[in-house]
Design an enzyme around this catalytic site. Structure first.
Site, short mmCIF file in Angstrom:
data_model
loop_
_atom_site.label_atom_id
_atom_site.label_comp_id
_atom_site.label_asym_id
_atom_site.label_seq_id
_atom_site.Cartn_x
_atom_site.Cartn_y
_atom_site.Cartn_z
N HIS A 1 31.36 46.68 36.12
CA HIS A 1 31.51 45.85 37.32
C HIS A 1 31.82 46.70 38.55
O HIS A 1 31.17 46.58 39.59
CB HIS A 1 32.60 44.81 37.07
N SER B 1 30.92 38.65 43.61
CA SER B 1 31.34 40.04 43.41
C SER B 1 30.34 41.02 43.98
O SER B 1 30.69 42.15 44.32
CB SER B 1 31.50 40.33 41.91
N ASP C 1 38.99 47.32 41.39
CA ASP C 1 38.07 46.69 40.45
C ASP C 1 38.42 47.07 39.02
O ASP C 1 39.54 47.54 38.75
CB ASP C 1 36.63 47.11 40.79
#
Length: 534
Positions: A287, A456, A71
């Site tokens: 994220h 995601s 990621d």
């Protein structure tokens, strides 16, 4: 600007802004663990994780499973993650040596393939931009009549990519202009109110002077039902404008390339393995930290949230910038995670073009040979992946397919026509399962928490489930875990809406046609079936 142009600009600006927002809604506030809840018991379409812990797992022994989070970065010190972060026990932290001789110095909690001793890459271009930059010297002044016959397929691909690039750049420029205009109108309205943080009543009472102001007044009265003006302005207006400005400055900028200075590798050599640094957080870990919390946030510390899996070690492998990931970095991230013991990989990223698919294919084949299960997000473009290309792709160049590989679409909390998340990609032959991906509350940097939307978020729900199965039933092979997850989905036997393009009406499709399994993953049923596998 005439009245019709005003209305069109207003509509475009509003649709752009509200499609972008990721704010912490009233729903997420009241249902901050909904992805783990049960449809019958809790009336939200979660995956029945809590029911599984209560009825199936109490008192059972489990072994730790390492999950590679490929990621944009992971905050290893987060209050709800620090107890579940993988630590390389063979490495001595901070001594500047490669103690375990794996080629990566001080890789205590993972590795960052987007940097060097000089720092780390934050913003990047799209793969589309890089491909055009590579091919423009050869094809920019060519025509179908002048190009060599053997180069014609590549020339046609270049032309198609150029058209796509021009369209995206035009859309980004229009979005900046539209949101800026919307922001200007809103700023003037707030200025007339004489308040920095007006409430719903203030907007109800404001006197409008134009059609744009009148429409915006209605929008704001509705929006301020569940949030403050400051939060709305920050998460929707400012964040939306910033997003498209960055697209133009970095993602779609043919002259931008941070890699030579900050990474310094030989990018032409896809077999090059040893570059990067040990900064697994990178410039922006929001994220990857959010993804990590969904998988494995500490379930026992009475803080924040509860991850899906309770015996997981999160290995951060930074390979995704703000822009498109590069195939070389993805391939190396997969290999690094596998070689250092990961048995499940979460890949919450994707793109429409690929520079070196073979490099990724070879790495995926390596993961398959080492009994590793890969979980990948389907993407957020509301497209049918049966007809639209998306990378990574488990289908290998030259034929064959990765067997222990799950592609995940995003679902919402209600078992009705809105069950498919409006943004989620889908595909009867390309997407395996759906999982919760709307307003998922999880960890973000600074030991904080926010609700995000996206496939995601759905992918780590499934990665958490896969890890849960592998920790309680460690003898099962990766392909068996996938088979169990696929066999035990909660089937959905009704139609859902598929949002249309701008100006088009939504269409209706059976949910069963959106994926191979035709359902939402179910932890309770999966663990029941896993117990019977030999």
């Amino acid at each position: 600007m005439n009245t019709r142009q005003n209305k069109l600009m207003m509509r475009a600006a509003l649709s752009t802004v509200f499609a972008f927002g990721l704010g912490f809604s009233a729903f997420a506030q009241q249902n901050n663990n909904w992805q783990n809840q049960d449809l019958k018991q809790d009336t939200v379409f979660g995956i029945s994780t809590e029911k599984a812990y209560k009825e199936l797992l109490k008192g059972k022994k489990a072994v730790p499973v390492i999950v590679g989070v490929l990621d944009g970065g992971v905050e290893t010190t987060h209050e709800d993650l620090k107890s579940v972060i993988w630590t390389n026990k063979k490495e001595v932290a901070g001594n500047g040596k490669d103690d375990d001789k794996n080629g990566y110095i001080d890789d205590v909690h993972g590795w960052n393939f987007l940097g060097s001793a000089k720092g780390s890459v934050d913003h990047e271009t799209l793969e589309l931009t890089r491909i055009l930059r590579r091919d423009s010297a050869k094809f920019d002044k060519q025509t179908a009549q002048t190009v060599k016959a053997e180069d014609l397929p590549a020339f046609e691909a270049y032309q198609k990519a150029k058209t796509d690039f021009d369209k995206q750049k035009d859309e980004a420029e229009n979005a900046v202009a539209n949101i800026s205009a919307l922001k200007g109108v809103l700023d003037e309205m707030v200025k007339k109110m004489g308040k920095d943080n007006p409430d719903q009543a203030d907007f109800k009472n404001v006197q409008t002077q134009t059609g744009m102001e009148d429409r915006l007044k209605g929008i704001m009265v509705s929006q301020l039902e569940n949030t403050t003006y400051k939060d709305f302005y920050e998460s929707q207006i400012k964040k939306g404008l910033d997003h498209y400005q960055k697209q133009l400055a970095y993602n779609l900028n043919m002259n931008y390339d941070p890699r030579p200075e900050l990474v310094g590798d030989n990018y032409a050599d896809s077999k090059e393995r040893f570059y990067g640094n040990n900064d697994v957080a990178g410039p922006d870990a929001s994220h990857g930290t959010h993804v990590s919390g969904i998988i494995a946030a500490d379930r026992t510390n009475n803080l924040g949230i509860k991850g899906v899996a309770d015996h997981v070690q999160i290995m951060g492998v930074r390979s995704v910038p703000d822009g498109d990931e590069r195939d070389k970095d993805v391939a190396n991230a997969i290999r690094y995670a596998v070689e250092n013991g990961a048995k499940v990989l979460n890949m919450s990223f994707g793109k429409a073009y690929s520079w070196d698919k073979k490099a990724v294919d070879d790495a995926v084949k390596y993961a398959m040979s080492k009994d590793v299960l890969i979980i990948q997000a389907a993407g957020n473009d509301n497209k049918n992946l049966d007809v639209e290309k998306s990378f990574p792709d488990r289908r290998y160049e030259g034929g064959g397919i990765a067997d222990a590989y799950i592609v995940v679409g995003a679902s919402g909390p209600k078992d009705d026509k809105t069950l498919k998340a409006s943004f989620s990609n889908y595909g009867k032959t390309t997407v395996d399962v759906f999982a919760p991906g709307v307003q998922i509350y999880s960890t973000v940097p600074g030991s904080k928490y926010e609700a995000y939307n996206g496939t995601s978020m759905a992918s780590p729900v499934v990665a958490g489930l896969a890890s849960l199965i592998r920790s309680y039933y460690p003898k099962l092979k990766a392909a068996q875990v996938k088979e169990i997850i696929m066999k035990t989905v909660t089937k959905v036997n009704h139609d859902v809406e598929i949002s249309g393009e701008e100006g088009e009406e939504a269409k209706v499709m059976p949910f069963a046609e959106l994926s191979i399994s035709g359902g939402i993953v179910n932890a309770y049923e999966a663990l029941k079936l896993a117990a019977s596998y030999k």
